[in-house]
Scaffold this active site. Sequence first.
Site, PDB file in Angstrom:
ATOM      1  N   ASP A 163       0.878  -1.149   0.000  1.00  0.00           N
ATOM      2  CA  ASP A 163       0.000   0.000   0.000  1.00  0.00           C
ATOM      3  C   ASP A 163       0.927   1.213   0.000  1.00  0.00           C
ATOM      4  O   ASP A 163       2.115   1.095   0.290  1.00  0.00           O
ATOM      5  CB  ASP A 163      -0.872  -0.027   1.268  1.00  0.00           C
ATOM      6  CG  ASP A 163      -1.605   1.276   1.470  1.00  0.00           C
ATOM      7  OD1 ASP A 163      -1.481   1.849   2.559  1.00  0.00           O
ATOM      8  OD2 ASP A 163      -2.288   1.724   0.534  1.00  0.00           O
TER       9      ASP A 163
ATOM     10  N   ASP B 115      -7.150  -1.070   3.885  1.00  0.00           N
ATOM     11  CA  ASP B 115      -6.314  -2.215   3.540  1.00  0.00           C
ATOM     12  C   ASP B 115      -6.726  -3.467   4.287  1.00  0.00           C
ATOM     13  O   ASP B 115      -6.304  -4.564   3.939  1.00  0.00           O
ATOM     14  CB  ASP B 115      -4.849  -1.950   3.900  1.00  0.00           C
ATOM     15  CG  ASP B 115      -4.265  -0.833   3.071  1.00  0.00           C
ATOM     16  OD1 ASP B 115      -3.559   0.004   3.645  1.00  0.00           O
ATOM     17  OD2 ASP B 115      -4.529  -0.821   1.864  1.00  0.00           O
TER      18      ASP B 115
END
Lengths: 57, 777
Positions: free
Chosen positions: B486, B675
């Site tokens: 990420d 996430d």
Amino acid sequence: MTNLLLLIPVALLLGLAGLGAFLWALRSGQFDDLDGAAHRILFDDDDKPTQEPPPRC
Amino acid sequence: MPPGSSSAFCCSGCEAAYQLVRGLGLTSYYERRCLDPAVRPLRPEEDDAAVDYSAHVHDDPQTGRSTLHLMIEGIHCAACVWLIESLLARQPGVLQARINMTTRRLTLVWTSGASDAATIIHPVLQVGYRLIPYDPARLGSDQLKHEKELLRAMAVAGFAAGNVMLLSVSIWAGHFSYMGEATRTFMHWVSALIALPAVVYSGRPFFRSALTALRAHRTNMDVPISIGVFLTSAMSLWETIRFGEHAYFDAAISLLFFLLIGRYLDMRARGRARSAAEHLLGLSAAAVTVIDSDGHRSVLPPSKVAEGMTVLVATGERVGVDGRVSDGESDIDTSLLTGETTPTAVRPGDSVFAGTLNLSAPLRVTVTAVGERTLLAEIVRMMEVAEQGRARYVALADRVARYYAPVVHLAALLTFLGWVWLTSLPWQPALLIAVSVLIITCPCALALAVPVVQVVASGRLLRHGILLKSATALERITAIDTVVFDKTGTLTLGRPELERDGGWSETDLMEAAALAATSHHPLARAIVRAAPPASPSPGVIEHPGCGLQWGEVRLGSRRWVGAPDVIDVTDVTDDPTGPGGPELWLARPGVAPIRFAFTDALRSDAADTVAALGKMGLRIELLSGDRLPTVRGVASALGIDRWQAGCSPAEKCARLAELAAEGRHVLMVGDGLNDAPALAAAHVSLSPSTAVDVSQTAADVVFQGLRLAPVVEVIAVARKADRLVKQNFAMSFLYNLVTVPMAVLGMVTPLIAAVAMSSSSIIVIANALRLARTRPR
């Protein structure tokens, strides 16, 4: 042989006493916070210890 | 912060904290504590919502006491524990304030009526710790109970093993010198008396697990252990009754003792896994202010808020519900949900979501979804579904057990039949020999092979600030071939930093900081962080979506400040993000406007880490929820070829599913709430400790600090651990290969069995300890 008859039970009794002490310590929550216990000996507080026993989990 | 004059503090919050500590005479805190520069410092957060503590207090009318359980964030050493306990002990009415350092939980007991929860814990909040109430009946009690049960079983097994060994050594000595049958039988009986109850008590965890597996028509490691222990005890008892020569009580109980040690260490090394429920609790513990149609305000827990109600979200408060803005303009920090660090401006009619932070001005929001129906809850649900899919992974040790158990039992059976048919031995001695085969193939070393390596690996990683949350994490890491990152908060530090590009001077910065000091806006905060400590100017007005104003001086977006457009700008908007990233302009009368540029800085070793991972032969990808230009810039700076921008949580999961369908095993590194489902869906996942709590829960491994190097470290340790586990298995099998023929031929006695068991266990443990030595770099 007569010695054994005396000594073996004595050894067992002492062992049981040790086991009993360990189980009591476990039940009263003394093994819940091993990290904290290690550090607490370094605190130098002059305060009186609290009257109440530690909490049951 | 070092104690000193008031100008040495970064903000008024820290100054107040220091004054409080000094006022109570607790300044020795500063001498005692050990500051880890890699860990985020303690700072009284002004944007924490007011938590309703009274909802979680238990009042006991009989003893007249009230109890509150809290989770604490921000503790990093023993001095913090001392400080918090001292602060609380000095509050009137407090009977007990005790922190469990291992679990970071606080138990607070006070006399009901003498004070209330909020007043008592206020000093702790002032100093900067975060306290989150929880319900102890719901959380973590299962694991604690299991741990205690293991410890008790281990204690009983240890006591019995010691005493039985005492007697066994006497018997073995008696084989070499004269020991009469009567004495030997007497010793056997005493051993039986100690060992049999102990086996029944300590073997329960194994018997239970074996029965569960058998009922599901599988075998795991516990099945051969249970069968072996049971048969050994039964046979030994029978031998004792028959005045026989060999009894294997010590083997049975010592086996249980070693295995229980392994299990207990394994459980402790895993750390206290926090459940998703726990963290949702923390995020939703904030009370919500509801406004009725007649303007009356009441504070309610989110569960009592219904759709259509109007909620007031104050400045600096987290939005507690999904809704539409009905009145007010402000900036919203959506980093929790989307990963974007730049706040979004909202006006009446725009949607806001639970979990985001209101930065500039109060808002009135009409509720559209609450509790389980919010986007926040949706994300957590996605995550829980993914987590269940992952729970089906079968650990290596259990897979080995699938083959091991049948083979061992077959060998014992064949031995028995062989002796009876081929040599026409009576069935009793033949049974003895068959059981000795079972004992000698004791899965002692095999069962220790994996847990011991796990424990040593966890310990070594912990010293580097890496916490292993899952027992199978290391195994899964060795299988990966792709790493997905990420961006915000993972590859970058997650917050805007002021760029020193020479466009402004120190005095400009100090003036800007004086205006910015009272704002919650991330860009204003970044200016305050970069500037030398300054006291805020009184009377600064904040215009949401535009900037700050103090008399004639303005600090804000380009348009509002009236700064000239930069030449190569193609579209001019009110967006505070100009070309090249977020910016603030400072305009003073008579002076040309000054530009402050901000970037979300990459972690210092991000590029090195990506390069190192590439050298390990791993494919790297970047999935981010942030905007295209920013993601493109980061990807090119780090040399990542495959990247996607603007990913929602569902899109991230979809990409992971694509990779999984290709047959790839993915390691996901991420931090935001957006996430969390991806972290749960990946083959294995990592999360920095600055991550949102729910993501830390979803991840298998959590690492501290400001650097990315732990990712490489974890993979290296996992690979080495895998090698050692395979070596341990090899050694266990070798040991079996040597001793099984001896047992089949009937040459094994209890002495030999004891020596073989202990030596194999010691060798396996010693091999695992090789992991603890870090090779000098």
